[in-house]
Design a protein around this motif. Structure first.
Motif, short mmCIF file in Angstrom:
data_model
loop_
_atom_site.label_atom_id
_atom_site.label_comp_id
_atom_site.label_asym_id
_atom_site.label_seq_id
_atom_site.Cartn_x
_atom_site.Cartn_y
_atom_site.Cartn_z
N ARG A 1 51.62 27.01 29.55
CA ARG A 1 51.59 27.57 30.90
C ARG A 1 53.01 27.91 31.32
O ARG A 1 53.93 27.12 31.12
N THR B 1 51.21 39.44 29.68
CA THR B 1 50.05 38.91 28.98
C THR B 1 49.86 37.41 29.13
O THR B 1 48.74 36.95 29.23
N PRO B 2 50.92 36.57 29.16
CA PRO B 2 50.66 35.13 29.29
C PRO B 2 50.26 34.78 30.73
O PRO B 2 50.48 35.56 31.66
N LEU B 3 49.65 33.60 30.88
CA LEU B 3 49.30 33.12 32.20
C LEU B 3 50.57 32.66 32.91
O LEU B 3 51.29 31.79 32.40
N SER C 1 52.36 31.47 36.66
CA SER C 1 52.29 31.08 38.06
C SER C 1 53.64 31.41 38.68
O SER C 1 54.66 30.82 38.31
N LYS D 1 50.59 41.38 42.07
CA LYS D 1 49.31 40.78 41.71
C LYS D 1 48.24 41.85 41.47
O LYS D 1 47.34 41.68 40.64
N ASN E 1 48.74 43.03 37.85
CA ASN E 1 48.85 42.01 36.80
C ASN E 1 47.90 40.87 37.12
O ASN E 1 48.20 40.00 37.95
N GLN E 2 46.76 40.87 36.46
CA GLN E 2 45.72 39.88 36.72
C GLN E 2 46.06 38.50 36.18
O GLN E 2 45.46 37.51 36.58
N ASN E 3 47.02 38.41 35.27
CA ASN E 3 47.37 37.12 34.67
C ASN E 3 48.40 36.36 35.49
O ASN E 3 48.88 35.31 35.06
N THR F 1 49.37 34.42 39.04
CA THR F 1 48.92 33.81 40.29
C THR F 1 50.14 33.62 41.19
O THR F 1 51.21 33.26 40.72
#
Length: 649
Positions: A179, A198-200, A202, A597, A600-602, A604
């Motif tokens: 993460r 591409t990575p998740l 936060s 946001k 880029n859906q990945n 938060t």
């Protein structure tokens, strides 16, 4: 429901054994002779049926017992991640100068560090990237010790570098969940850095509670004379208009001048101070005002009056040189070839061979020695030069070769605006330029040539040839008024002025931290000695090159703190220089994370470090069920005991 040890469930297949035993077990009855058994027939049937029920109950409790035990050993759980996977949290904590400001709960950087400590999990593994250091695969206790000591720094990292670093450290093992957590104020430099993420990730936005800032952008000096000079201070105001802001100028710690000034909304304004001329001025400008950033309310600069560049012109005397190389900045000497003091050549920073018809052997040797020791050379050819003597010099300096003279009337039309010689000269490309003309010129061929100004046919008029430490400028035509009107062109002043300025880089009024700066120091040092840069708190040895009459030093990674520093030779101070923070750190331009946001859906978005870590911990929380199955096994065992003891068929 998930299982930590799912392979244990294969033992459920063994439960078929007691079932088979139960179904095929043959119980033999003992025959007892009676005279009359007619009255026992109903009782015998009832007993046999009750016994069969009891056996089914016992079989059921035992099946439940073994099943519960097998499930307990397989360790079932409820969770959004696999229990045997490790959680690896990559954290970027932006500790740049702009994060050292007040938020709603206090200092942004300190609060962020404290919330990471309070909400991080003991079970997870962490990799921490700050602007100054990277810590790979550390525990929570190690993370805590690092965060308790984290301080703001003038170093900066762009997000592609951070994400690339994290990507290189990401394990491809199937038992690790990764993460990425970015904690920053996402100041101006982060624009468009999240394309196709591409990575998740936060993203946690650190937001200041103050929305205005006033900063000292830069300084420059004008109206310089023997008694006074004008110090121009550029002040940038971001936000609402501000009135009666005190601005003070110090020389070392002595107050020189102070005034109050007002600034309009979102403007860049100039404040002028009349300052008495002094041999050495170690200046500090201070704005007394509480705003978003405190670091940009102090600005340092140095000024030394005796710094001049030595220039020697050999050949024909040229009046335009004395007009360009004025006495307050340059020491210009003009002499003929016959009257030249060859011993003074190595003491110069720039030599101009001005229309020398024939370069003698002794002059050639001195020029070669001068050039190879880091001196700059400008060559203006004679209209009837001895081409062999020139090419002999060029060959020894590995410059190239001069071609025979061409007689052709050509306009000088092309300017290389990107060349360092024209840095800060033109605000835009000139289109209505009155082009100079030459009647004849000497073409020049070289592998290391870069064109500064060119003819209309594309061939070079002014070229720079840099070969090792040699820095030579070749003008392909005589500047005699009968051959060219170039000396009457507006280009003549910036070209020759910057020839002089580039030949020796005296310390500027100030330098920027984290930028590459080159400074020439007019000194000689022993072979095994070095120059050092220091102030009362810090010292470092910069990258440096030694020449016969100077030392060229380069700084970039150091220093990290603004202030006035001394250049030391042993313990003697030979020069003072000033460093200030990058002015980009003062900008109140931040990335709109909500717009980010949308594409880029990945990613938060959050404003709370604590909330993000709590969500991650909750998502990774494992609810174990093996205790319930163990309890069920115990209950099954107790039921079997109760059935055996109290159920009498």
């Amino acid at each position: 429901m998930q299982f930590k040890n799912p392979e244990i469930l294969y033992f459920l297949a063994l439960l078929i054994i007691p079932i088979i035993v139960h179904l095929f077990q043959l119980q033999r009855f003992v025959k007892v002779p009676f005279t009359n058994v007619a009255f026992l027939q109903k009782l015998a049937q009832q007993t046999r049926k009750s016994s069969r029920i009891k056996k089914w109950l016992i079989l059921g409790t035992r099946m439940l017992l073994f099943t519960a035990i097998i499930f307990a050993f397989s360790q079932p759980y409820f969770s959004k991640k696999t229990a045997n996977k490790k959680q690896h949290n990559f954290i970027y904590l932006d500790n740049s100068l702009s994060t050292n400001t007040k938020g709603e709960r206090g200092n942004l950087l300190q609060i962020a560090a404290q919330e990471i400590i309070e909400n991080s999990s003991e079970k997870d593994v962490y990799s921490l990237q700050t602007n100054s250091s990277f810590y790979d695969r550390i525990t929570k206790s190690e993370l805590k010790n690092i965060l308790l000591q984290v301080k703001e720094t003038s170093k900066n990292l762009d997000l592609p570098t951070v994400l690339l670093k994290f990507d290189s450290k990401t394990e491809s093992k199937t038992n690790t969940t990764n993460r990425t957590i970015l904690i920053s104020d996402f100041q101006n430099t982060y624009k468009n850095e999240f394309t196709n993420v591409t990575p998740l990730i936060s993203a946690i936005n650190l937001e200041s509670s103050i929305k205005n800032n006033i900063s000292i952008d830069s300084v420059f000096v004008t109206d310089y004379n023997g008694n006074n000079f004008t110090l121009n201070v550029l002040v940038k105001n971001q936000g609402e208009a501000k009135n009666n802001i005190p601005v003070a100028v110090y020389n070392n710690n002595k107050l020189i001048s102070k005034l109050s000034s007002s600034f309009k909304k979102d403007t860049l304004e100039t404040i002028q101070f009349k300052v008495q001329n002094q041999a050495e001025f170690n200046g500090k400008i201070v704005i007394n005002f509480s705003d978003t950033f405190a670091f940009d309310n102090v600005f340092y600069f140095t000024l030394k009056n005796d710094q001049k560049i030595n220039i020697l012109s050999i050949g024909n005397k040229a009046n335009f040189l004395s007009k360009i190389y004025t006495k307050n900045e340059f020491n210009l000497t003009q002499s003929t070839v016959q009257n030249t003091n060859y011993n003074s050549i190595l003491k110069q920073q720039l030599i101009i061979l001005n229309e020398v018809e024939n370069i003698s052997e002794i002059l050639s040797k001195k020029i070669i020695e001068f050039s190879k020791n880091g001196g700059s050379l400008v060559i203006i050819p004679h209209k009837n030069l001895n081409i062999n003597s020139y090419n002999s010099l060029f060959k020894n300096l590995s410059l190239g070769k001069i071609q025979p003279k061409k007689t052709d009337s050509l306009k000088i039309t092309n300017i290389n605006y990107k060349h360092p010689l024209f840095q800060n000269v033109f605000s835009k490309k000139v289109t209505n330029f009155q082009y100079p003309i030459v009647q004849h010129y000497y073409p020049f061929s070289s592998n290391n040539k870069s064109t500064i100004v060119a003819f209309e046919n594309g061939s070079s008029f002014i070229s720079q040839i840099k070969n090792g430490e040699n820095n030579t400028f070749w003008i392909s035509s005589s500047l005699d008024v009968k051959n060219s009107n170039f000396i009457n062109s507006p280009l003549i002043v910036p070209v020759f002025y910057n020839f002089g300025k580039m030949s020796f880089k005296h310390p500027k009024l100030f330098y920027r931290i984290a930028s590459e700066n080159t400074i020439d120091i007019d000194t000689n040092i022993e072979k095994d000695k070095v120059l050092k840069i220091a102030n009362s708190k810090n010292s470092f040895i910069p990258l440096q090159k030694k020449f016969q009459n100077k030392v060229s030093i380069t700084t970039k990674e150091q220093p990290l703190k603004s202030g006035i520093y001394s250049i030391l030779q042993n313990t003697d101070t030979i020069q003072k220089i000033a460093y200030n923070y990058a002015k980009e750190e003062s900008l109140l331009n931040f990335l709109d994370l909500n717009k980010l946001k949308e594409t880029n859906q990945n990613i938060t978005i959050s404003n709370s470090v604590a909330d993000v870590f709590k969500k991650i911990n909750k998502k990774n929380e494992v609810h174990w069920l093996w205790k319930w199955f163990l309890s069920l096994a115990i209950v099954s065992l107790l039921l079997e005991i109760l059935i055996l003891k109290f159920y009498k068929p």
